[in-house]
Design a protein around this motif. Sequence first.
Motif, short mmCIF file in Angstrom:
data_model
loop_
_atom_site.label_atom_id
_atom_site.label_comp_id
_atom_site.label_asym_id
_atom_site.label_seq_id
_atom_site.Cartn_x
_atom_site.Cartn_y
_atom_site.Cartn_z
N GLY A 68 5.25 -9.26 8.57
CA GLY A 68 3.94 -8.62 8.57
C GLY A 68 3.83 -7.42 7.66
O GLY A 68 2.93 -6.60 7.82
N TYR A 69 4.73 -7.28 6.71
CA TYR A 69 4.71 -6.14 5.81
C TYR A 69 3.45 -6.14 4.95
O TYR A 69 2.89 -7.18 4.65
CB TYR A 69 5.93 -6.16 4.89
N ASN A 70 3.04 -4.94 4.57
CA ASN A 70 1.94 -4.74 3.64
C ASN A 70 2.47 -4.05 2.41
O ASN A 70 3.36 -3.19 2.51
CB ASN A 70 0.84 -3.87 4.26
N LEU A 71 1.93 -4.40 1.25
CA LEU A 71 2.37 -3.73 0.03
C LEU A 71 1.83 -2.30 0.01
O LEU A 71 0.72 -2.03 0.49
CB LEU A 71 1.88 -4.49 -1.19
N LEU A 72 2.62 -1.41 -0.54
CA LEU A 72 2.21 -0.01 -0.64
C LEU A 72 0.88 0.11 -1.38
O LEU A 72 0.05 0.97 -1.04
CB LEU A 72 3.30 0.80 -1.34
N SER A 73 0.64 -0.75 -2.34
CA SER A 73 -0.61 -0.69 -3.12
C SER A 73 -1.84 -0.85 -2.24
O SER A 73 -2.90 -0.33 -2.55
CB SER A 73 -0.60 -1.75 -4.23
N THR A 74 -1.71 -1.56 -1.11
CA THR A 74 -2.86 -1.72 -0.21
C THR A 74 -3.02 -0.51 0.70
O THR A 74 -4.09 -0.31 1.27
CB THR A 74 -2.73 -2.99 0.65
N LEU A 75 -1.96 0.29 0.86
CA LEU A 75 -2.03 1.46 1.74
C LEU A 75 -2.45 2.73 1.01
O LEU A 75 -2.95 3.65 1.64
CB LEU A 75 -0.67 1.69 2.41
N ILE A 76 -2.24 2.79 -0.29
CA ILE A 76 -2.54 4.01 -1.04
C ILE A 76 -3.99 4.45 -0.86
O ILE A 76 -4.24 5.64 -0.65
CB ILE A 76 -2.17 3.84 -2.53
N PRO A 77 -4.97 3.55 -0.90
CA PRO A 77 -6.36 4.00 -0.74
C PRO A 77 -6.71 4.49 0.67
O PRO A 77 -7.75 5.10 0.87
CB PRO A 77 -7.19 2.76 -1.08
N ASP A 78 -5.85 4.23 1.65
CA ASP A 78 -6.14 4.59 3.04
C ASP A 78 -5.85 6.07 3.27
O ASP A 78 -4.72 6.47 3.50
CB ASP A 78 -5.30 3.73 3.99
#
Length: 176
Positions: A68-78
């Motif tokens: 269930g990992y998410n790429l860091l690129s998807t978390l940066i905008p959060d």
Amino acid sequence: TVCRAIRGYDDFPVLIKYPNSELPSPRLLADLKNEYAAAQEIGGPAIIPAVTLHRTDNSLALILEDKGYNLLSTLIPDSSIDISIKIRIALGIVRAIQHIHTKGFLHRNIRPDSIAIAPDYKEALLTNLQNSSRITDPFSHSSAELISADNIAYIPPEQSGRVSTELDRRSDFYSL
């Protein structure tokens, strides 16, 4: 291309990484083979584990564990992520890079799309090992092959040709 799937015979969640083309170039196939070999050799808590390299009619598919990992690129905008969590993530990334260096490898492609974060933010793992090389073999891929619009902002000077020194451990940390 990367997609999530469930392995049929044991309901094990996996990521399937495969070329977009029905007839991929030899270079793309070599990249998948290199990523699989590097993942097998590095192992441990720093990378997404490779399960197998599956051959299809004209191509290959790299099968990776999926927790269930998410790429860091998807978390940066959060912007709602707390600063203490961001620091924990950063330290996890540094530990992951140190681990692959301890195993004798350079990642050579550190960027937000190459860093996977656990849903609870307690783990940071590296992925996209296709450009990785042994520390003793920094020229296994030419620098020109590694430069693209996607990763130009993360390339250290010695990888871009702006500096005439060999890649070393500092190169991965520069990219971070």
